[in-house]
Design an enzyme around this catalytic site. Structure first.
Site, PDB file in Angstrom:
ATOM      1  N   GLY A 345       0.809  -1.205   0.000  1.00 41.97           N
ATOM      2  CA  GLY A 345       0.000   0.000   0.000  1.00 41.97           C
ATOM      3  C   GLY A 345       0.842   1.254   0.000  1.00 41.97           C
ATOM      4  N   ALA A 346       0.408   2.250   0.782  1.00 42.30           N
ATOM      5  CA  ALA A 346       1.096   3.539   0.793  1.00 42.30           C
ATOM      6  C   ALA A 346       0.829   4.230   2.126  1.00 42.30           C
ATOM      7  CB  ALA A 346       0.621   4.402  -0.370  1.00 42.30           C
ATOM      8  N   GLU A 348       0.886   8.289   4.079  1.00 39.14           N
ATOM      9  CA  GLU A 348       0.834   9.723   3.775  1.00 39.14           C
ATOM     10  C   GLU A 348       1.768  10.583   4.602  1.00 39.14           C
ATOM     11  OE1 GLU A 348      -2.590   9.144   6.892  1.00 39.14           O
ATOM     12  OE2 GLU A 348      -1.729   8.014   5.239  1.00 39.14           O
ATOM     13  N   GLU A 382      -3.022   9.657  -1.115  1.00 40.71           N
ATOM     14  CA  GLU A 382      -2.016  10.087  -0.131  1.00 40.71           C
ATOM     15  C   GLU A 382      -1.793  11.596  -0.177  1.00 40.71           C
ATOM     16  OE1 GLU A 382      -1.492   7.829   1.910  1.00 40.71           O
ATOM     17  OE2 GLU A 382      -2.234   6.228   0.628  1.00 40.71           O
ATOM     18  N   HIS A 385      -4.351  13.459   1.800  1.00 38.57           N
ATOM     19  CA  HIS A 385      -4.067  13.414   3.236  1.00 38.57           C
ATOM     20  C   HIS A 385      -3.189  14.562   3.697  1.00 38.57           C
ATOM     21  CE1 HIS A 385      -5.996   9.888   4.708  1.00 38.57           C
ATOM     22  NE2 HIS A 385      -5.338   9.031   3.940  1.00 38.57           N
TER      23      HIS A 385
END
Length: 968
Positions: A345-346, A348, A382, A385
């Site tokens: 995933g990632a 922020e 992201e 965010h």
């Protein structure tokens, strides 16, 4: 552009370094080594002046006990000085660190309580110094204690001499510590990868939700914001990154070729957003035009060409958000980095976004359009965010959805801007709304906003309810309040709470204010409406009953459940919602009204002109988070319209009608003849969304009937309605295809090949064998169809086909292609290969990497042959799996995947017995997910008893004229 060099340190030299450093670290004088000769930068040295919130007044400190898991507010952090030196040498992955925290005492106390986990703090190094204008007074520290359940580090002052921290006085707490670079993707961890045949290591941080405490002692709660000044130690061949720009580099005394990288102080922010990376990557500078910030992408050198797409859309998305939120990005730079392994995933992190390679990198030759869409989704998410989550942060994890739900919707708006060809906003109903409704229709679902305390409970909230339901109700809110009021209300909210924390009521108040300013009519205030959607789990089914003589329409609502249990446990919640209704008879004129929450007005009667031979459709473009059921005659009129001219109904509503009808039948609220009759129109349907909605809903029938005598009837019927579209689209991509046409072809080809379409299977196998003969030719198998082609060839092939895909998986330099091939490997029908794959999941040295293994197990669970082997394997190896796969959240998904197709009494018993025998191993964090799995199986069992025979009877009649023959 930095050179690609490998840190070469002999084991002897590394051991010597570590011994010397640990000795220094554990000495009392280490603070002099870290701090003397070079003062840390102060907040004033940063070009951006952060706002400091006024300190709230708190009551007396709570008594420390294991039942208390929130930090007391007796002291509050203002500023951290963090120094970390990660040792990236195989066999000795150590982190040497020091932290100095500036504190303000809010209430008199004889202790400081903060978080720490998996860190060894040197007691002799712990100092508490009172800050004063004339002199600094060092307070006597008596002891440090750990509360393992709460992950508290308690620093006790000298009770014998009655030493206490004084109210409204500032102090500095400092200490030295040793940690580890783990391989768990939590805290400060190591990532290993191979480039140009050489094994390399890098260090990466992942703090969310509660893992900053594993990196340095800190006040690890989102509403205890502070400024962070970070210094990272590294070898000269490596590069360090953090949230803020690098401002200086100095040599580490006594360590040749090692340096401190000093970064500018951050803005006021939460601990879970602190980030750092140490790697020997290549930096790519993006063109940002006249923006007041820099934008960089960091990747492995061999993957530079794959970062070009992100390089374009990243700055474009960030500029979009500056305009949309009407607030500038507050940092001087933005870095995005692609982590090659051990990262999913990632994240922020403010100013340093971390991504798994498969969701940031894109290679047009081997990546599909779906992969490109994934890159857009993750990048826009992201970056959203940076405002919604970082600039304004939820006060506590109970409101996790406040950042994740909103950004999951807002990302769609940015995606439409940066790459309109993806038609991302149009796909929302199938990718988000329909998806989360499947989970939210269980009795064991949970409200969006829910009280959580323990870190394990927090991790369990990172699910579709927080993300996709949060996005769905946000989209609903934006529609009933209006796009302009929604946008301006968000801006007002961000401006009021910037650099601080907020609860959902703060957002509702901002939107209420804007609605009043814009004179938007609402039946009550935003809070009253939205509380019904965030504080209650589930959603309603709105039933529309027409009186064809009086032209009145009576509307009722009740909670939609796929199965209602006979549990005697009383739920006091009144499951009624403030529901925004929209309706139309021609899609030119749209009416709207509200269905109220209060019991007295739950039945609503509408009067409007409508002929008795006209249909009415509610929830126009499915902007509301609810399902709609109609009386039998209106369902018949809708079906008649679809069969004569389906384009008279909007594409999104065609998707809604099919998804609602099939799920209403699944829940026993509609006879199956209605949705199955509706599917006949699909022979004329050429749009992606209705097919996606239908095939997704039909996949439930597929999973329930797969092992029954009636499955052949289902296959034949689905192939009958699919064949015209397969013939029209063809197997091969066309240059004129739109993004959704490409997705539709993939969906159709995937369904046809899996259900035995002869031409589809022949073409897939032929393409795969030609690829085997010329592995480097990227044009043989279109990227969009690579998964279908490989899966089909492996399903109908043997060891040779499997080995080829496995070798390509290992050799590929493109993460998205690796993910495609990894999924395809699970399509094998050879039991011994499946058994071998499962064993490979527990051996990362010769099999699958740890981060890939969970995906393998989940996809094997969906294999008709593999599901039993996978369940048995999971039961036998569960203890070992809990040790290897440290993320309870990911293990919960494995549990769900392995059991979701269970539909017999024996399977329910085996599942219940396993849960009962392993309560301690399943741990509290999986309580909800295991209960949801049991609920699903009970629902499946109920469906088989109530609906299987009805569906088979309908299929027998529908298949009487079938001439299409599946492959043998």
């Amino acid at each position: 552009m930095s050179a690609v060099l490998r840190l070469t340190v002999t084991k002897c030299r590394a051991s010597g370094i570590v011994v010397i450093l640990i000795a220094c670290l554990m000495a009392v004088g280490l603070s002099v080594y870290f701090l003397a000769g070079r003062p840390y930068p102060t907040a004033n040295s940063c070009s951006v002046s952060p706002k400091r919130p006024s300190l709230p007044s708190f009551g007396a400190a709570p008594k420390i006990a294991q039942s208390v898991i929130r930090l007391p507010r007796t002291v509050l952090p203002h500023h951290y000085d963090v120094r970390l030196l990660p040792i990236l040498e195989k066999g000795n992955f150590t982190v040497l660190g020091r932290v100095a925290i500036d504190l303000q005492c809010v209430e008199e106390t004889d202790r400081i309580v903060l978080h720490s986990s998996d860190i060894k703090v040197d007691l002799k190094s712990v100092q508490v110094i009172e800050q004063g204008e004339m002199a600094k007074n060092m307070l006597s520290v008596e002891s440090i204690d750990y509360e393992t359940v709460t992950e508290f580090l308690i620093i006790r002052l000298n009770a014998k001499h009655k030493v206490k921290l004084a109210k409204r006085t500032n102090y500095t707490l400092s200490m030295d510590f040793v940690g580890n670079l783990t391989d768990t993707s939590a805290g400060f961890f190591r990532s290993v990868y191979v480039e140009y045949g050489v094994e390399r290591y890098m260090a990466v941080s992942q703090m969310e939700p509660t893992d900053a405490r594993r990196v340095f002692p800190c006040f690890d709660e989102p509403n205890m914001k502070a400024i962070f000044t970070v210094s990272i130690g590294r070898h000269r061949d490596m590069t360090a990154l953090s949230n803020m720009p690098l401002i200086d580099t100095t040599a580490i005394d006594g360590m040749q070729d090692f340096y401190w990288d000093h970064f500018a102080p951050t803005l006021l922010m939460s601990t879970y957003l602190v980030a750092f990376v140490v790697a020997n990557f290549t930096k790519i500078e993006a063109d940002v035009g006249n923006a007041n910030w820099k934008f960089n992408i960091h990747v492995r050198t061999s993957a530079v060409s794959q970062a070009q797409y992100a390089k374009v859309i990243g700055p474009k998305a960030q500029a979009f958000y500056e305009d949309y939120f009407q607030m500038p990005f507050p940092l001087p730079k933005q870095d995005m980095i692609a982590i090659p392994s051990a990262f999913v995933g990632a994240m922020e992190n403010w100013g340093l976004l971390t991504y798994g390679e498969s969701v940031l990198l894109y290679d047009a030759d081997v990546s599909s359009l779906d992969d490109r869409q994934t890159v857009v989704e993750l990048v826009t998410h992201e970056l959203a965010h940076q405002w919604f989550g970082n600039l304004v942060t939820m006060d506590w994890w109970s409101d996790l959805w406040l950042k994740e739900g909103f950004t999951s919707y807002i990302e769609c708006l940015a995606a439409e801007h940066v790459d309109p060809s993806l038609e991302r906003l149009e796909q929302f109903v199938t990718s988000a709304l329909h998806t989360v409704m499947r989970l939210d229709a269980l009795e064991s679902s949970h409200p969006i906003s829910v009280l959580v305390n323990h870190p394990d409970e927090i991790g369990e909230l990172f699910d579709d309810i927080s993300y996709k339901k949060g996005a769905a109700i946000t989209r609903m809110l934006a529609n009933f309040i209006g796009a302009k009021s929604f946008r301006n209300g968000l801006t007002h909210y961000l401006r009021i709470h910037q650099y601080g924390n907020a609860v959902q009521d703060d957002l509702w108040n901002a939107l209420d204010r804007q609605a009043d300013l814009d004179q938007v009519f609402l039946p009550t205030n935003v809070k009253t409406i939205m509380d019904t959607w965030t504080l209650k789990m589930g959603f309603p089914v709105v039933t529309v009953q027409r009186d064809y003589c009086s032209q009145n329409v009576t509307i009722t609502q009740k909670r939609f459940l796929v199965r209602k249990s006979n549990s005697t446990t009383a739920d006091p919640t009144v499951y009624l919602w403030w529901t925004p209704l929209t309706y139309t008879t021609d899609f030119r004129t749209i009416g709207s009204t509200w269905l109220a929450e209060n019991q007295s007005s739950k039945n609503l009667t509408l009067e409007f002109e409508i002929r008795d031979d006209e249909w009415v459709i509610f929830n126009v473009n499915e902007t509301g988070y609810y399902r709609v059921n109609y009386d039998a005659r209106n369902w018949h009129l809708i079906a008649k319209q679809l069969m004569t001219n389906h384009t008279a109904i909007s594409v999104i509503n065609r998707a809604q009608i099919m998804n609602d009808a099939l799920n209403l039948a699944r829940a026993g609220l509609l006879v199956y003849e209605v949705p199955l009759n509706l599917t006949k129109y699909l022979e004329r349907e050429e749009e992606f969304l209705p097919w996606e909605a239908t095939l997704t809903a039909l996949s439930y029938l597929d999973s329930m009937m797969k092992r029954t005598p009636g499955y052949g009837l289902l296959k034949n019927y689905v192939l009958k309605i699919l064949s015209p579209l397969y013939d029209s689209l063809g197997f091969v991509n066309r240059s004129s295809d739109s993004h959704l046409t490409g997705k539709l072809r993939r969906k159709v080809v995937e369904s046809c090949c899996s259900m035995g379409h002869k031409d589809c299977i022949t073409k897939a196998i032929d393409s795969y064998h030609r690829w085997m003969s010329d592995p480097q030719n990227t044009t043989i198998v279109p990227a969009m169809l690579k998964r279908v082609v490989a899966c089909t060839a492996i399903r109908h092939g043997g060891e040779v086909e499997w080995d080829f895909a496995f070798q390509r998986f290992r050799d590929s330099n493109v993460a998205s292609e690796k993910a495609t091939l990894l999924s395809s490997l699970s399509c094998t029908q050879e039991s011994w290969i499946i058994a071998r794959m499962l064993e490979m999941c527990l051996n990362p040295t010769t099999g699958f990497r740890t981060q890939d293994a969970l995906d393998v197990i989940k996809t094997l669970a969906g294999n008709p042959i593999g599901r039993f082997l996978t369940f048995n394997f999971t039961r036998e190896k569960w203890l070992e799996m809990t040790k290897i796969f440290s993320s309870i959240h990911n293990l919960a998904h494995v549990f769900e995947s392995v059991t979701k197709a269970f539909n017999t009494d024996m399977e329910l018993k085996e599942l219940s017995d396993f849960v009962g025998r392993n309560k301690e191993l399943l741990v509290s964090a999986m309580t909800r997910s295991t209960q949801q799995s049991i609920d699903r199986v009970r629902s499946n069992l109920s469906w088989m008893k109530q609906n299987y025979r009805h569906v088979v009877n309908w299929l027998q009649k529908a298949n009487t004229d079938v001439t299409f023959q599946p492959s043998t």
